[in-house]
Design a protein around this motif. Structure first.
Motif, PDB file in Angstrom:
ATOM      1  N   GLN A 178       0.786  -1.224   0.085  1.00 38.75           N
ATOM      2  CA  GLN A 178      -0.045   0.065  -0.025  1.00 38.75           C
ATOM      3  C   GLN A 178       0.845   1.176  -0.131  1.00 38.75           C
ATOM      4  OE1 GLN A 178      -2.347   1.334   3.751  1.00 38.75           O
ATOM      5  NE2 GLN A 178      -4.115   0.596   2.130  1.00 38.75           N
ATOM      6  N   ASN A 179       0.683   2.069  -0.703  1.00 40.58           N
ATOM      7  CA  ASN A 179       1.540   3.442  -1.149  1.00 40.58           C
ATOM      8  C   ASN A 179       0.577   4.532  -0.932  1.00 40.58           C
ATOM      9  OD1 ASN A 179       4.164   2.335  -1.460  1.00 40.58           O
ATOM     10  ND2 ASN A 179       3.297   1.558  -3.517  1.00 40.58           N
ATOM     11  N   VAL A 180       0.745   5.371   0.007  1.00 39.29           N
ATOM     12  CA  VAL A 180      -0.196   6.480   0.046  1.00 39.29           C
ATOM     13  C   VAL A 180       0.832   7.507   0.258  1.00 39.29           C
ATOM     14  CG1 VAL A 180      -1.848   7.605   1.706  1.00 39.29           C
ATOM     15  CG2 VAL A 180      -1.794   5.135   1.222  1.00 39.29           C
ATOM     16  N   GLY A 181       0.730   8.649  -0.612  1.00 41.05           N
ATOM     17  CA  GLY A 181       1.566   9.886  -0.708  1.00 41.05           C
ATOM     18  C   GLY A 181       3.250   9.378  -0.927  1.00 41.05           C
ATOM     19  N   GLY A 182       3.754   9.808   0.194  1.00 41.07           N
ATOM     20  CA  GLY A 182       5.468   9.583   0.251  1.00 41.07           C
ATOM     21  C   GLY A 182       5.520   8.307   1.079  1.00 41.07           C
ATOM     22  N   THR A 183       4.506   7.578   1.677  1.00 36.51           N
ATOM     23  CA  THR A 183       4.601   6.443   2.607  1.00 36.51           C
ATOM     24  C   THR A 183       4.591   5.315   1.668  1.00 36.51           C
ATOM     25  OG1 THR A 183       3.852   7.827   4.352  1.00 36.51           O
ATOM     26  CG2 THR A 183       4.016   5.385   4.781  1.00 36.51           C
ATOM     27  N   HIS A 184       5.524   4.207   1.759  1.00 36.74           N
ATOM     28  CA  HIS A 184       5.293   2.938   1.550  1.00 36.74           C
ATOM     29  C   HIS A 184       4.851   1.952   2.566  1.00 36.74           C
ATOM     30  CE1 HIS A 184       6.297  -0.726  -0.504  1.00 36.74           C
ATOM     31  NE2 HIS A 184       7.083  -1.132   0.212  1.00 36.74           N
ATOM     32  N   SER A 185       4.001   1.056   2.623  1.00 30.95           N
ATOM     33  CA  SER A 185       3.633   0.259   3.592  1.00 30.95           C
ATOM     34  C   SER A 185       3.399  -1.103   2.899  1.00 30.95           C
ATOM     35  CB  SER A 185       2.227   0.850   4.211  1.00 30.95           C
ATOM     36  OG  SER A 185       2.337   2.061   4.821  1.00 30.95           O
ATOM     37  N   ARG A 186       3.720  -1.987   3.852  1.00 29.82           N
ATOM     38  CA  ARG A 186       3.365  -3.430   3.795  1.00 29.82           C
ATOM     39  C   ARG A 186       2.278  -3.948   4.954  1.00 29.82           C
ATOM     40  NH1 ARG A 186       6.300  -7.753   0.947  1.00 29.82           N
ATOM     41  NH2 ARG A 186       7.461  -6.891  -0.548  1.00 29.82           N
ATOM     42  N   LEU A 187       1.155  -4.322   4.355  1.00 30.17           N
ATOM     43  CA  LEU A 187       0.244  -4.728   5.429  1.00 30.17           C
ATOM     44  C   LEU A 187       0.176  -6.108   5.539  1.00 30.17           C
ATOM     45  CD1 LEU A 187      -2.800  -2.819   3.752  1.00 30.17           C
ATOM     46  CD2 LEU A 187      -1.183  -1.870   5.395  1.00 30.17           C
ATOM     47  N   LEU A 188       0.043  -6.656   6.690  1.00 25.38           N
ATOM     48  CA  LEU A 188       0.462  -7.968   7.137  1.00 25.38           C
ATOM     49  C   LEU A 188      -0.802  -8.589   7.775  1.00 25.38           C
ATOM     50  CD1 LEU A 188       4.083  -7.978   8.821  1.00 25.38           C
ATOM     51  CD2 LEU A 188       3.321  -8.124   6.355  1.00 25.38           C
ATOM     52  N   LEU A 189      -1.529  -9.327   7.198  1.00 24.65           N
ATOM     53  CA  LEU A 189      -2.800  -9.949   8.015  1.00 24.65           C
ATOM     54  C   LEU A 189      -2.549 -10.974   8.756  1.00 24.65           C
ATOM     55  CD1 LEU A 189      -5.847  -9.648   7.744  1.00 24.65           C
ATOM     56  CD2 LEU A 189      -5.759 -11.617   6.113  1.00 24.65           C
ATOM     57  N   CYS A 190      -2.354 -10.889   9.894  1.00 24.92           N
ATOM     58  CA  CYS A 190      -1.809 -11.861  11.209  1.00 24.92           C
ATOM     59  C   CYS A 190      -2.869 -12.459  11.633  1.00 24.92           C
ATOM     60  CB  CYS A 190      -0.813 -11.231  11.862  1.00 24.92           C
ATOM     61  SG  CYS A 190       0.538 -10.385  10.960  1.00 24.92           S
ATOM     62  N   ASP A 191      -2.655 -13.378  12.507  1.00 21.60           N
ATOM     63  CA  ASP A 191      -3.496 -13.929  13.719  1.00 21.60           C
ATOM     64  C   ASP A 191      -4.043 -12.943  14.781  1.00 21.60           C
ATOM     65  OD1 ASP A 191      -3.869 -16.558  12.700  1.00 21.60           O
ATOM     66  OD2 ASP A 191      -2.301 -17.082  13.677  1.00 21.60           O
ATOM     67  N   ALA A 192      -5.088 -13.094  15.337  1.00 23.50           N
ATOM     68  CA  ALA A 192      -5.395 -11.926  16.223  1.00 23.50           C
ATOM     69  C   ALA A 192      -4.583 -11.959  17.512  1.00 23.50           C
ATOM     70  CB  ALA A 192      -6.829 -11.758  16.638  1.00 23.50           C
ATOM     71  N   CYS A 193      -4.199 -11.027  18.237  1.00 22.21           N
ATOM     72  CA  CYS A 193      -3.480 -11.271  19.636  1.00 22.21           C
ATOM     73  C   CYS A 193      -4.271 -10.344  20.362  1.00 22.21           C
ATOM     74  CB  CYS A 193      -2.095 -11.074  19.261  1.00 22.21           C
ATOM     75  SG  CYS A 193      -0.999 -12.164  18.439  1.00 22.21           S
ATOM     76  N   SER A 194      -4.309 -10.413  21.771  1.00 24.18           N
ATOM     77  CA  SER A 194      -4.949  -9.779  22.746  1.00 24.18           C
ATOM     78  C   SER A 194      -3.959  -8.784  23.513  1.00 24.18           C
ATOM     79  CB  SER A 194      -5.383 -10.755  23.962  1.00 24.18           C
ATOM     80  OG  SER A 194      -4.558 -11.494  24.384  1.00 24.18           O
TER      81      SER A 194
END
Length: 505
Positions: free
Chosen positions: A116-132
């Motif tokens: 995901q790239n928004v403006g000048g920010t590069h991101s990697r989105l990780l879909l992980c197991d839910a943690c409390s």
């Protein structure tokens, strides 16, 4: 609003946010589509979590309703500049390693990754197991920020299982801080989640250090560029467990851990009374092994998991026999120093009892007591049961002779001999300090009340404060931070100096 008149969009949104901000965020957030091994998973963000300094949010599958953690690995240009290639590579490398870690009950699983790239920010989105929660938050909610010995052993076993899984895949974890250890929502197990400093083995120490932008080792012994071994993670595990069990120090964000007063091999010089608890004493012995100076002397992660799972039920003598000879020697030396320290503490703080062979006379003989062997110290006590309990918990024989007979397998060698010498030299330090105190005492007064003030710490900075020989700054401390034992240990910091210790920021 509320009067039947027309409502603008901004007013409606403000009202909904005030009533249920999480629901509105979920309703307005875009759908994110993650390709996974189980097919396409579509989720919506719902609320922000505290994990990883707020970079994680809770997401829910629009089809099944299953909850996930959505973690963002971001890299952006600062002050209008350009994003460096190294920063891009670090984010991509972490995302790749998280996926490579696969599925294990003690490692946070990543189901899919999006760019995901928004403006000048590069991101990697990780879909992980839910943690409390993370371990740092869990400790913050506990009295004193500590766990019992059994809880720490269980925590350590779970983390060791996770490390063994990573090592089987050729991955060095490289970091083990409480903020990077999460508890699963569904199974309640502790999981390794922070792979920012992870690397694919083999990797040279200099290369790994450069990637992580860690400080160069200030004092190595020519091993700073050796290939890092998986046992480096075992040292990090021992350091973290040591801080969690005994407190007095906290693991830094890098996961190296630190302690207010250090003893042999980085294990904290805990107050001797803590070793009267059987579970704490046995775990303390095992930590010496996990924090061994040489990587080859440490157990592997899988063996560490087995040891931690049985440590609170393992007789200390059996635990010592399983250790390498050098670590066994050091454990016994440190335990003997702790037993002697406890005996001095009890002798000095014992109230004066009419007709008792001990008592008040000890306050004026503290420096002499500090140099006595354990067998003689026990004879000075009206009730040596606490000292005997500490010895039993650490696998020592309180009736044994002088400390130079601790190891009967050919004597002590190398740094282990230095440890024993340091214990003996503690009495010399105490004697020299006591001469100065006696001079102060005679200058103040020669009567019994003056002597009593000196013994309680009222006669000068060198006195025994509060009747405890373990107080910081006490010249009679044969075990704690001011003893020659600790000074010797400080001079010989563990040589993962060349592996991990000191490589971190």
């Amino acid at each position: 609003m509320g009067h039947g008149g027309p409502v603008s969009w901004s007013e409606w949104l403000a009202e909904k946010l005030a009533r249920s901000p999480g629901a509105v965020v979920g309703a307005l957030s875009e759908e994110l589509r993650f390709p996974t091994a189980d097919g396409l998973v579509v989720v919506r963000e719902e609320s922000q979590l505290q994990h990883f300094q707020g970079s994680v949010s809770r997401a829910r599958c629009t089809t099944s309703g299953i909850e996930f953690d959505l973690r963002r690995l971001r890299v952006g240009a600062e002050e209008g500049g350009l994003v460096t290639l190294e920063a891009f590579e670090a984010v991509d490398r972490e995302a790749d390693l998280v996926v490579r870690a696969g599925s294990h009950s003690n490692v946070v699983r990543c189901h899919g990754v999006l760019v995901q790239n928004v403006g000048g920010t590069h991101s990697r989105l990780l879909l992980c197991d839910a943690c409390s929660e993370d371990l740092a938050a869990h400790l913050a909610n506990r009295p004193g920020g500590e766990l019992s010995a059994g809880e720490v052993a269980d925590l350590g076993q779970q983390l060791a299982f996770g490390l063994a899984h990573l090592h089987s895949l050729g991955i060095l974890c490289g970091s083990l801080a409480p903020a990077g250890v999460l508890r699963g929502t569904r199974d309640g197990l502790w999981k390794l989640a922070d792979l920012r400093r992870a690397a694919v083995l083999p990797v040279a120490a200099s290369e790994w250090r450069e990637r992580c932008m860690a400080k160069p080792q200030a004092r190595g012994r020519g091993r700073s560029d050796d290939a890092l071994k998986p046992e480096a993670d075992v040292w990090l595990l021992g350091s973290t467990l040591s801080a969690v069990l005994f407190g007095g120090g906290s693991s830094s964000s890098s996961g190296t851990g630190s302690s207010g007063s250090s003893a042999i091999d980085g294990v904290p010089a805990v107050p001797p009374h803590r070793l009267t608890d059987p579970g704490s004493a046995r775990l303390w012995l095992l930590l010496h092994w996990l924090l061994a100076e040489d990587p080859e002397s440490r157990p592997c992660a899988g063996e560490s998991a087995a040891l931690l799972g049985a440590v609170v039920h393992t007789p200390p003598q059996e635990l010592l026999e399983e250790m390498p000879r050098r670590q066994r020697q050091r454990c016994r030396n440190a335990a003997m120093a702790a037993a002697r320290q406890l005996a001095v503490d009890l002798a000095v703080s014992a109230p004066a009892v009419p007709g008792s062979p001990t008592g008040r006379r000890h306050s004026s003989r503290a420096w002499q007591l500090a140099e006595l062997p354990l067998k003689s110290l026990r004879e000075e006590l009206d009730d040596p049961s606490l000292v005997d309990l500490l010895c039993a918990n650490c696998g020592l024989d309180p009736e044994a002779g002088a400390e130079d007979g601790l190891e009967g397998e050919g004597g002590l060698e190398g740094s282990a001999a230095a440890d024993a010498a340091a214990v003996t030299a503690a009495g010399e330090i105490a004697r020299a300090a006591a001469v100065k105190q006696d001079q102060r005492s005679s200058d103040l007064s020669t009567n019994a009340s003056s002597s009593s003030e000196d013994s309680s710490g009222g006669g000068g900075g060198g006195g025994i404060r509060g009747g405890s020989a373990f107080e910081e700054g006490n010249p009679f401390d044969i075990y704690g931070s001011t003893s020659s034992l600790s000074q010797e240990a400080e001079r010989r910091k563990p040589e993962i100096s060349a592996d991990l210790l000191g490589l971190f920021d």
